[in-house]
Design an enzyme around this catalytic site. Structure first.
Site, short mmCIF file in Angstrom:
data_model
loop_
_atom_site.label_atom_id
_atom_site.label_comp_id
_atom_site.label_asym_id
_atom_site.label_seq_id
_atom_site.Cartn_x
_atom_site.Cartn_y
_atom_site.Cartn_z
N GLY A 11 -3.17 9.16 -42.30
CA GLY A 11 -4.13 9.68 -41.70
C GLY A 11 -3.99 10.85 -40.62
NE ARG A 72 -4.23 7.53 -46.50
CZ ARG A 72 -4.40 7.44 -45.33
NH1 ARG A 72 -3.34 7.03 -44.53
NH2 ARG A 72 -5.55 7.53 -44.80
CG ASP A 128 -6.33 3.04 -37.94
OD1 ASP A 128 -7.12 3.52 -37.60
OD2 ASP A 128 -5.45 2.76 -38.72
O1 F6P Z 1 -5.49 5.18 -40.57
C1 F6P Z 1 -6.45 5.91 -40.16
C2 F6P Z 1 -7.67 5.75 -40.91
O2 F6P Z 1 -8.69 6.69 -40.51
C3 F6P Z 1 -8.33 4.28 -40.92
O3 F6P Z 1 -8.87 4.13 -39.69
C4 F6P Z 1 -9.16 4.20 -42.34
O4 F6P Z 1 -9.34 3.06 -42.49
C5 F6P Z 1 -8.33 5.12 -43.00
O5 F6P Z 1 -7.53 5.98 -42.33
C6 F6P Z 1 -9.30 5.86 -44.17
O6 F6P Z 1 -8.30 6.53 -44.99
P1 F6P Z 1 -8.50 7.90 -45.96
O7 F6P Z 1 -8.50 9.10 -45.15
O8 F6P Z 1 -7.49 7.48 -47.02
O9 F6P Z 1 -10.19 7.44 -46.27
#
Ligand code: F6P
Length: 321
Positions: A11, A72, A128
């Site tokens: 993220g 990711r 986080d």
């Molecule tokens: O790890 C950071 C974060 O923003 C978390 O707080 C959240 O649960 C997740 O990433 C959301 O991920 P994505 O961008 O895959 O929706």
């Protein structure tokens, strides 16, 4: 060390650009080339990268997101995927790597460190704040302030309509964002994954409404189930017979210009990550604890658990309802 690669993974987090800028400047001052790898581990596997120079990092310190883009990358969790990345690094002549991300990024980095001769340095960048080995991660302070601004705005309308509001904040499986934005925003209650029992919460809220409170804000950490706050609001209706409103802050918390605190932290850690490589250190994340740079083995960044401050947990409960 002649050539360092840098990537942002997982993220995005406000402050990543400030970190890239500091790493580039530190490398160039030490006559080391630096290569920007696009879209995290995916760019490393596919050889999607280009040289960074002083020009490429002009006017980015204040920008949210990451100029390198991020992703990711499930392929990097496989031995074959990492073998492709190692081959690319050999071809390009990368002998040091700066990884910016959270626990997922460092898990990949630790595996890579055991499979090749490239030196690896990690920088904790995630809103986080759930990484062991640093008081704060880059992006956390900005996310808390973004959540706080939203909570303040919601308080205006909650008060005007005499309403109960549930505000869901990010944080994945931890309550760092919820706890700090809840305290700063004067939340009546805070629900975090570390202690998510709602039994006493309904009693406390009922009593405070009986004693004359007309509106309230409950900050809820998303936990493993973003959106679960709607279920909590339904529970409030069943238990308290009160209508409420739910506001999910979501990805708004990931964007925006980094705060001064995040820019300073990102600059410090970005520079320290490159310096660590130049000193011959490999396999560590650079963090900041009590204003000092601290090196933590990549395995410990997720193997050891970072806990919430007991003092802040106590404070949130003391100041609630
Ligand atoms: O790890 C950071 C974060 O923003 C978390 O707080 C959240 O649960 C997740 O990433 C959301 O991920 P994505 O961008 O895959 O929706």
């Amino acid at each position: 060390m002649r050539r360092i690669g840098i990537l942002t993974s997982g993220g995005d987090a406000p402050g990543m650009n400030a970190c890239i800028r500091a790493a580039v400047r530190t490398a160039m001052t030490n006559n080391v080339e630096i290569v920007g790898i696009r879209r995290g581990y995916s760019g490393l596997i596919n050889g999607d990268m280009s040289a960074l120079d002083r020009k490429s990092i002009i006017n980015i310190i204040h920008r949210g997101g990451t100029i390198l883009e991020t992703s990711r990358c499930p392929e990097f969790t496989t031995t074959e995927g990492r073998a492709k990345a190692i081959k690319v690094m050999e071809e390009v002549g990368i002998d040091g790597l700066v990884l910016m991300g959270g626990d997922g990024t460092f898990r990949g980095g630790a595996l890579l460190a055991n499979e090749c001769n490239v030196s690896i340095s990690g920088v904790p960048t995630t809103i986080d704040n759930d990484v062991y080995g640093t008081d704060y991660t880059v992006g956390f302070d900005t996310a808390v302030n973004t959540a706080l601004e939203a909570i303040d705005r919601i308080r205006d309308t909650a008060m005007s309509h005499e309403r109960l509001f549930f505000v869901e904040v990010m944080g994945h499986h931890t309550g760092f964002i919820a706890l700090e934005s809840g305290i700063a925003g004067g939340a009546e209650e805070t629900i975090i994954p570390e202690d998510d029992s709602t039994d006493e919460l309904w009693t406390r809220l009922r009593e405070s409404f009986e004693h004359g409170k007309k509106s309230a804000i409950v900050v809820v950490a998303e936990g493993d189930q973003p959106g679960h706050t709607f279920t909590i609001a339904q529970e409030a209706k069943d238990k308290l017979k009160i209508e409420s409103r739910v506001c999910i802050l979501g990805h708004v918390q990931r964007g925006g210009s980094p705060t001064a605190r995040d820019r300073v932290l990102a600059s410090n850690l970005g520079s320290a990550a490159v310096s660590a490589l130049l000193k011959g250190k490999s396999g560590y994340m650079v963090g900041e604890i009590k204003n000092e740079i601290v090196y933590t083995a990549l395995e410990d960044t997720w193997g050891k658990k970072k806990t919430l401050s007991p003092r802040l947990e106590e404070l949130a409960s003391l100041l609630s309802a």
